[in-house]
Design a protein around this motif. Structure first.
Motif, PDB file in Angstrom:
ATOM      1  N   LYS A  31       0.830  -1.212   0.000  1.00 38.95           N
ATOM      2  CA  LYS A  31       0.000   0.000   0.000  1.00 38.95           C
ATOM      3  C   LYS A  31       0.864   1.261   0.000  1.00 38.95           C
ATOM      4  O   LYS A  31       0.628   2.186  -0.776  1.00 38.95           O
ATOM      5  CB  LYS A  31      -0.927  -0.002   1.216  1.00 38.95           C
ATOM      6  N   ALA A  34       2.671   1.674  -3.360  1.00 39.89           N
ATOM      7  CA  ALA A  34       1.743   2.190  -4.379  1.00 39.89           C
ATOM      8  C   ALA A  34       1.472   3.669  -4.148  1.00 39.89           C
ATOM      9  O   ALA A  34       1.390   4.460  -5.102  1.00 39.89           O
ATOM     10  CB  ALA A  34       0.449   1.388  -4.359  1.00 39.89           C
ATOM     11  N   LYS A  35       1.356   4.062  -2.892  1.00 38.69           N
ATOM     12  CA  LYS A  35       1.145   5.473  -2.558  1.00 38.69           C
ATOM     13  C   LYS A  35       2.344   6.316  -3.003  1.00 38.69           C
ATOM     14  O   LYS A  35       2.181   7.389  -3.592  1.00 38.69           O
ATOM     15  CB  LYS A  35       0.923   5.604  -1.048  1.00 38.69           C
ATOM     16  N   PHE A  39      -0.179   6.033  -7.243  1.00 42.05           N
ATOM     17  CA  PHE A  39      -1.290   5.343  -7.895  1.00 42.05           C
ATOM     18  C   PHE A  39      -2.584   6.064  -7.545  1.00 42.05           C
ATOM     19  O   PHE A  39      -2.834   6.373  -6.387  1.00 42.05           O
ATOM     20  CB  PHE A  39      -1.416   3.911  -7.392  1.00 42.05           C
ATOM     21  N   TYR A  44      -4.902   1.742  -8.224  1.00 43.25           N
ATOM     22  CA  TYR A  44      -4.556   0.871  -7.101  1.00 43.25           C
ATOM     23  C   TYR A  44      -5.472  -0.354  -7.101  1.00 43.25           C
ATOM     24  O   TYR A  44      -5.005  -1.486  -7.005  1.00 43.25           O
ATOM     25  CB  TYR A  44      -4.683   1.627  -5.777  1.00 43.25           C
TER      26      TYR A  44
END
Length: 136
Positions: A31, A34-35, A39, A44
């Motif tokens: 997470k 991806a942050k 995204f 995401y």
């Protein structure tokens, strides 16, 4: 002889419990990664699948496995006191060995000359693939 990492499950149940325990950390790592990659929420949802989380869990579990490194003599001395199936990769005439004691049943080992960090990382992937993947 040196020890790297700390995850050395002694039973299949303990291995499964430890594997489950790293799940939330793997999800957080994915997470946050991806942050950091910025995204969008829809991207995401599309790209971060259960398979991605499982891959992160596998990699995290493997990266925490306890691995010993030492000379060929230290490895053979350690092995002499134990009744283990041995899965060894590499050349016999190389000076150093990295090994993991998998569930007190299997010694997964790889020889190396000078690149200890690379040997440890490679051995962890081998131990995961050869011993833990089917179990978990």
């Amino acid at each position: 002889m040196e020890t790297h990492g700390f995850l050395a499950p002694e039973t299949e149940t303990e291995a499964r419990d430890r594997y489950e325990a790293v799940g939330p950390a793997a999800q957080t790592v994915v997470k946050e990664t991806a942050k950091a990659m910025q995204f969008a929420p829809d991207e995401y949802d599309k790209r971060v699948t259960g398979e991605v989380i499982e891959t992160a869990r596998d990699a995290l579990f493997a990266s925490l496995l306890e691995v010993r490194t030492g000379t060929r003599e230290e490895y053979e001395e350690w092995l002499a006191d134990r009744d283990r199936e041995v899965l060894e990769e590499g050349a016999e005439n190389v000076d150093n060995v990295a090994w993991h004691d998998a569930l007190g049943e299997t010694a997964v080992a790889a020889t190396y000359q000078s690149e200890e960090r690379a040997a440890v990382a490679t051995l962890r992937r081998q131990a995961f693939g050869r011993v833990y993947r089917e179990l978990l």
